[in-house]
Structure formats: structure tokens, C-alpha cells
Design a protein around this motif. Structure first.
Motif, PDB file in Angstrom:
ATOM      1  N   THR A  70      56.371  20.599  10.013  1.00 34.23           N
ATOM      2  CA  THR A  70      55.011  21.131   9.886  1.00 34.23           C
ATOM      3  C   THR A  70      55.026  22.517   9.241  1.00 34.23           C
ATOM      4  O   THR A  70      55.587  23.462   9.811  1.00 34.23           O
ATOM      5  CB  THR A  70      54.357  21.207  11.280  1.00 34.23           C
ATOM      6  OG1 THR A  70      54.352  19.898  11.865  1.00 34.23           O
ATOM      7  CG2 THR A  70      52.930  21.713  11.172  1.00 34.23           C
ATOM      8  N   PRO A  71      54.394  22.651   8.079  1.00 37.95           N
ATOM      9  CA  PRO A  71      54.270  23.975   7.452  1.00 37.95           C
ATOM     10  C   PRO A  71      53.366  24.879   8.285  1.00 37.95           C
ATOM     11  O   PRO A  71      52.326  24.444   8.795  1.00 37.95           O
ATOM     12  CB  PRO A  71      53.629  23.676   6.091  1.00 37.95           C
ATOM     13  CG  PRO A  71      53.776  22.206   5.877  1.00 37.95           C
ATOM     14  CD  PRO A  71      53.793  21.585   7.240  1.00 37.95           C
ATOM     15  N   LEU A  72      53.753  26.122   8.423  1.00 36.69           N
ATOM     16  CA  LEU A  72      52.929  27.095   9.130  1.00 36.69           C
ATOM     17  C   LEU A  72      51.986  27.793   8.155  1.00 36.69           C
ATOM     18  O   LEU A  72      52.341  28.010   6.997  1.00 36.69           O
ATOM     19  CB  LEU A  72      53.809  28.137   9.819  1.00 36.69           C
ATOM     20  CG  LEU A  72      54.777  27.634  10.893  1.00 36.69           C
ATOM     21  CD1 LEU A  72      55.510  28.821  11.526  1.00 36.69           C
ATOM     22  CD2 LEU A  72      54.062  26.818  11.952  1.00 36.69           C
ATOM     23  N   PRO A  73      50.803  28.183   8.628  1.00 34.69           N
ATOM     24  CA  PRO A  73      49.866  28.874   7.740  1.00 34.69           C
ATOM     25  C   PRO A  73      50.250  30.325   7.484  1.00 34.69           C
ATOM     26  O   PRO A  73      49.708  30.969   6.580  1.00 34.69           O
ATOM     27  CB  PRO A  73      48.543  28.796   8.509  1.00 34.69           C
ATOM     28  CG  PRO A  73      48.953  28.702   9.947  1.00 34.69           C
ATOM     29  CD  PRO A  73      50.226  27.908   9.957  1.00 34.69           C
ATOM     30  N   GLY A  74      51.162  30.845   8.290  1.00 35.86           N
ATOM     31  CA  GLY A  74      51.548  32.247   8.148  1.00 35.86           C
ATOM     32  C   GLY A  74      53.016  32.445   8.468  1.00 35.86           C
ATOM     33  O   GLY A  74      53.856  31.568   8.242  1.00 35.86           O
ATOM     34  N   ASP A  75      53.324  33.582   9.042  1.00 36.85           N
ATOM     35  CA  ASP A  75      54.701  33.962   9.307  1.00 36.85           C
ATOM     36  C   ASP A  75      55.198  33.361  10.625  1.00 36.85           C
ATOM     37  O   ASP A  75      54.415  33.157  11.563  1.00 36.85           O
ATOM     38  CB  ASP A  75      54.810  35.487   9.375  1.00 36.85           C
ATOM     39  CG  ASP A  75      56.249  35.966   9.340  1.00 36.85           C
ATOM     40  OD1 ASP A  75      56.815  36.027   8.238  1.00 36.85           O
ATOM     41  OD2 ASP A  75      56.807  36.258  10.412  1.00 36.85           O
ATOM     42  N   LEU A  76      56.495  33.102  10.683  1.00 36.08           N
ATOM     43  CA  LEU A  76      57.087  32.551  11.897  1.00 36.08           C
ATOM     44  C   LEU A  76      56.934  33.507  13.079  1.00 36.08           C
ATOM     45  O   LEU A  76      56.856  33.066  14.232  1.00 36.08           O
ATOM     46  CB  LEU A  76      58.571  32.242  11.655  1.00 36.08           C
ATOM     47  CG  LEU A  76      59.331  31.595  12.813  1.00 36.08           C
ATOM     48  CD1 LEU A  76      58.744  30.224  13.158  1.00 36.08           C
ATOM     49  CD2 LEU A  76      60.821  31.474  12.496  1.00 36.08           C
ATOM     50  N   ARG A  77      56.868  34.803  12.809  1.00 37.07           N
ATOM     51  CA  ARG A  77      56.668  35.770  13.887  1.00 37.07           C
ATOM     52  C   ARG A  77      55.378  35.454  14.662  1.00 37.07           C
ATOM     53  O   ARG A  77      55.344  35.550  15.883  1.00 37.07           O
ATOM     54  CB  ARG A  77      56.567  37.192  13.322  1.00 37.07           C
ATOM     55  CG  ARG A  77      57.872  37.740  12.790  1.00 37.07           C
ATOM     56  CD  ARG A  77      57.656  39.100  12.130  1.00 37.07           C
ATOM     57  NE  ARG A  77      58.920  39.675  11.697  1.00 37.07           N
ATOM     58  CZ  ARG A  77      59.686  40.442  12.450  1.00 37.07           C
ATOM     59  NH1 ARG A  77      59.303  40.741  13.679  1.00 37.07           N
ATOM     60  NH2 ARG A  77      60.826  40.914  11.992  1.00 37.07           N
ATOM     61  N   ASP A  78      54.319  35.124  13.931  1.00 38.24           N
ATOM     62  CA  ASP A  78      53.046  34.821  14.580  1.00 38.24           C
ATOM     63  C   ASP A  78      53.179  33.601  15.479  1.00 38.24           C
ATOM     64  O   ASP A  78      52.639  33.561  16.588  1.00 38.24           O
ATOM     65  CB  ASP A  78      51.959  34.578  13.527  1.00 38.24           C
ATOM     66  CG  ASP A  78      51.725  35.793  12.655  1.00 38.24           C
ATOM     67  OD1 ASP A  78      51.853  36.927  13.169  1.00 38.24           O
ATOM     68  OD2 ASP A  78      51.438  35.617  11.457  1.00 38.24           O
ATOM     69  N   TRP A  79      53.902  32.589  14.995  1.00 42.97           N
ATOM     70  CA  TRP A  79      54.124  31.372  15.789  1.00 42.97           C
ATOM     71  C   TRP A  79      54.880  31.721  17.076  1.00 42.97           C
ATOM     72  O   TRP A  79      54.517  31.268  18.162  1.00 42.97           O
ATOM     73  CB  TRP A  79      54.910  30.357  14.962  1.00 42.97           C
ATOM     74  CG  TRP A  79      55.041  29.014  15.596  1.00 42.97           C
ATOM     75  CD1 TRP A  79      54.293  27.898  15.353  1.00 42.97           C
ATOM     76  CD2 TRP A  79      56.004  28.615  16.601  1.00 42.97           C
ATOM     77  NE1 TRP A  79      54.705  26.852  16.141  1.00 42.97           N
ATOM     78  CE2 TRP A  79      55.748  27.266  16.911  1.00 42.97           C
ATOM     79  CE3 TRP A  79      57.032  29.273  17.260  1.00 42.97           C
ATOM     80  CZ2 TRP A  79      56.505  26.562  17.859  1.00 42.97           C
ATOM     81  CZ3 TRP A  79      57.778  28.588  18.211  1.00 42.97           C
ATOM     82  CH2 TRP A  79      57.511  27.245  18.500  1.00 42.97           C
ATOM     83  N   LEU A  80      55.933  32.534  16.951  1.00 44.84           N
ATOM     84  CA  LEU A  80      56.735  32.899  18.118  1.00 44.84           C
ATOM     85  C   LEU A  80      55.919  33.690  19.135  1.00 44.84           C
ATOM     86  O   LEU A  80      56.012  33.446  20.343  1.00 44.84           O
ATOM     87  CB  LEU A  80      57.954  33.712  17.680  1.00 44.84           C
ATOM     88  CG  LEU A  80      59.056  32.947  16.948  1.00 44.84           C
ATOM     89  CD1 LEU A  80      60.015  33.912  16.271  1.00 44.84           C
ATOM     90  CD2 LEU A  80      59.808  32.017  17.890  1.00 44.84           C
ATOM     91  N   MET A  81      55.087  34.610  18.654  1.00 48.12           N
ATOM     92  CA  MET A  81      54.296  35.420  19.582  1.00 48.12           C
ATOM     93  C   MET A  81      53.240  34.595  20.301  1.00 48.12           C
ATOM     94  O   MET A  81      52.808  34.961  21.398  1.00 48.12           O
ATOM     95  CB  MET A  81      53.663  36.595  18.836  1.00 48.12           C
ATOM     96  CG  MET A  81      54.680  37.665  18.453  1.00 48.12           C
ATOM     97  SD  MET A  81      53.947  39.188  17.787  1.00 48.12           S
ATOM     98  CE  MET A  81      53.395  38.609  16.183  1.00 48.12           C
ATOM     99  N   LEU A  82      52.856  33.466  19.712  1.00 45.53           N
ATOM    100  CA  LEU A  82      51.897  32.591  20.380  1.00 45.53           C
ATOM    101  C   LEU A  82      52.599  31.571  21.272  1.00 45.53           C
ATOM    102  O   LEU A  82      52.347  31.503  22.480  1.00 45.53           O
ATOM    103  CB  LEU A  82      51.041  31.865  19.337  1.00 45.53           C
ATOM    104  CG  LEU A  82      50.019  30.859  19.886  1.00 45.53           C
ATOM    105  CD1 LEU A  82      48.988  31.555  20.771  1.00 45.53           C
ATOM    106  CD2 LEU A  82      49.333  30.124  18.740  1.00 45.53           C
ATOM    107  N   PHE A  83      53.521  30.802  20.703  1.00 42.59           N
ATOM    108  CA  PHE A  83      54.074  29.659  21.417  1.00 42.59           C
ATOM    109  C   PHE A  83      55.318  29.985  22.245  1.00 42.59           C
ATOM    110  O   PHE A  83      55.710  29.180  23.104  1.00 42.59           O
ATOM    111  CB  PHE A  83      54.402  28.528  20.438  1.00 42.59           C
ATOM    112  CG  PHE A  83      53.178  27.860  19.877  1.00 42.59           C
ATOM    113  CD1 PHE A  83      52.388  27.036  20.672  1.00 42.59           C
ATOM    114  CD2 PHE A  83      52.796  28.063  18.562  1.00 42.59           C
ATOM    115  CE1 PHE A  83      51.261  26.425  20.170  1.00 42.59           C
ATOM    116  CE2 PHE A  83      51.663  27.452  18.047  1.00 42.59           C
ATOM    117  CZ  PHE A  83      50.890  26.631  18.854  1.00 42.59           C
TER     118      PHE A  83
END
Length: 249
Positions: free
Chosen positions: A183-196
Motif C-alpha cells: 500500500t502506497p502511503l500518501p505522505g512520509d513514513l514518519r507520519d504513519w509511525l506516529m499514528l499507527f
């Protein structure tokens, strides 16, 4: 504890509901059906069920997400998915990307069984075996370098295990499959990590958290960062249809 901010979720993870169309298709909602959306999030898919003519109740453990769902004009309640209070009220229970956050699957399945009318169906998609395995390895390695052993708070079952849980709860299981879905992310992986990975990151001192995330991202860059500048996460989904027998008490 994992907390959910609807604005952050919409910016970082809108793909979760966007990719839920296949689960809705498996549900095949019919006008007039009463449906429970288990883990409704901010209500995007709940609204689609209502638009299809269903009478929908959304529930979620996050008060903020429930408020976001209610702001769409939908019925939603703050509720623990592992302690459902309903008794033979719904034609179907629907769940997208929520069941893996509920660490007592037997309690969830038992509650869904009680909530369904005889002949009702339970349709869902959750993280399955191998979901975000690359990210979990990077987190584990980075924690270990600091002398920490921090488990990720999710349940990612294989099809056999989850089928057995559903059948032990009284369901027949016409359909269950493991679906790799990079799954492509809409932004940076940092944002994903801080959420999930929020609840895992809570084990790191606030003043050290930025450096920790930088290390995790560096470990993942060779595997997940694409030449076009997009991060692609190794999602694997478990999608199922379970049926409560028409003659069930």
C-alpha cells in the motif's frame, strides 16, 4: 494507549477506508438491513452503508472518532468491541481494519454472534499474518538496541487460526482469504509511525522519540522507499465472510 485524531487519520490513513470497498462488496448490503459497523473510525464507510439504504449503528472505542462519525449525521456510540451488549438486533456486522486492534478475538466473536439475528452474517477485513512484517522487524530491532522488548499491540492471524475461532464461536465460514496488499502511503513514513505505532513509541522518552523514529525510518528505507519517492508499506489483509445459522437460538 492508542489514541485516534480524526484530522491526523484523514491526512495519513484515508487509504484505509478507500481500500474498504472490496469488503463492502463482500457484505453486499441490502436496503432496509440493520447493520452494525464494528470499529467505525470516522464514519466514511458507515456513511456508505447508510447511503445504500441500510439502518446503521457505528461503534468505536475512540470518543474522537465517534464524534467524527456523528458529525456526518450518523448514529454512533463509544463502545468496547470486546464487550458488545446487543442481542439478536442486526442482519449483519461489518468491520474494516479494526478487529486486529482488539486483543481478545474470542470475546469479539462471541459478542458479534449475540448481536446477529439468526441467519445474520459477519463480514470483515483485518490485518493478517505477515501484515507490516518489515516495519515490525525494524521496530523490534530499534527497541532491542535500547535494551527494550516492546510488543506491537495488534493481532494478525492466519486464515486457519481465524477460521477456527469463528467456527468455535458457532459460525460457518464460506469465505476467508489472506490478501497481500502493498500500500502506497500518501505522505512520509514518519507520519504513519506516529499514528499507527503510537502506543509502542510511548515506551521511548519524549526527548528521544524523534531520534528513535529516524532510526526506524533509516532501517526501512532500503525495503519500503520507492525510486519515485513513495513509501509502500507491506500490508497483508485477512478478509472473511462468516454466517450465523438460520436455526441458531
Amino acid at each position: 494507549m492508542q489514541e485516534w485524531n480524526p484530522t491526523q487519520y484523514a491526512q495519513t490513513a484515508r487509504f484505509v477506508s478507500d481500500l474498504g470497498e472490496a469488503v463492502l462488496a463482500l457484505l453486499a448490503p441490502q436496503p432496509g438491513e440493520r447493520i452494525l459497523d464494528l470499529g467505525c473510525g470516522d464514519g466514511v464507510l458507515t456513511l456508505k452503508l447508510q447511503t445504500a439504504g441500510c439502518r446503521v449503528v457505528g461503534i468505536d472505542a475512540s470518543p474522537e472518532m465517534v464524534m467524527a462519525t456523528q458529525s456526518r449525521g450518523l448514529t454512533a456510540h463509544v463502545m468496547d468491541g470486546m464487550a458488545l451488549p446487543f442481542d439478536r438486533e442486526f442482519d449483519a456486522v461489518f468491520s474494516n481494519a479494526a478487529l486486529h486492534w482488539m486483543p481478545q478475538p474470542e470475546a469479539v466473536i462471541s459478542g458479534v454472534w449475540r448481536a446477529l439475528k439468526p441467519g445474520g452474517r459477519f463480514v470483515g477485513e483485518l490485518g493478517g499474518q505477515g501484515n507490516i512484517a518489515t516495519i515490525l522487524t525494524a521496530l523490534e530491532t530499534t527497541f532491542a538496541a535500547r535494551g527494550l522488548n516492546v510488543p506491537y499491540p495488534c493481532f494478525f492471524p492466519d486464515p486457519t487460526t481465524y477460521r477456527q475461532l469463528l467456527e468455535a464461536g458457532g459460525f460457518s465460514v464460506p469465505t476467508i482469504e489472506l490478501i497481500p496488499r502493498p500500500t502506497p502511503l500518501p505522505g512520509d513514513l514518519r507520519d504513519w509511525l506516529m499514528l499507527f505505532a503510537q502506543s509502542s513509541l510511548a515506551w521511548v522518552l519524549p526527548e528521544e522519540r524523534a531520534d528513535f523514529i529516524t532510526e526506524v525510518v533509516a532501517r526501512l528505507r532500503p525495503q519500503l522507499y520507492q525510486p519515485d519517492g513513495v513509501w509502500v508499506v507491506d500490508y497483508v489483509r485477512l478478509r472473511f465472510l462468516a454466517q450465523k445459522p438460520p436455526n441458531a437460538p
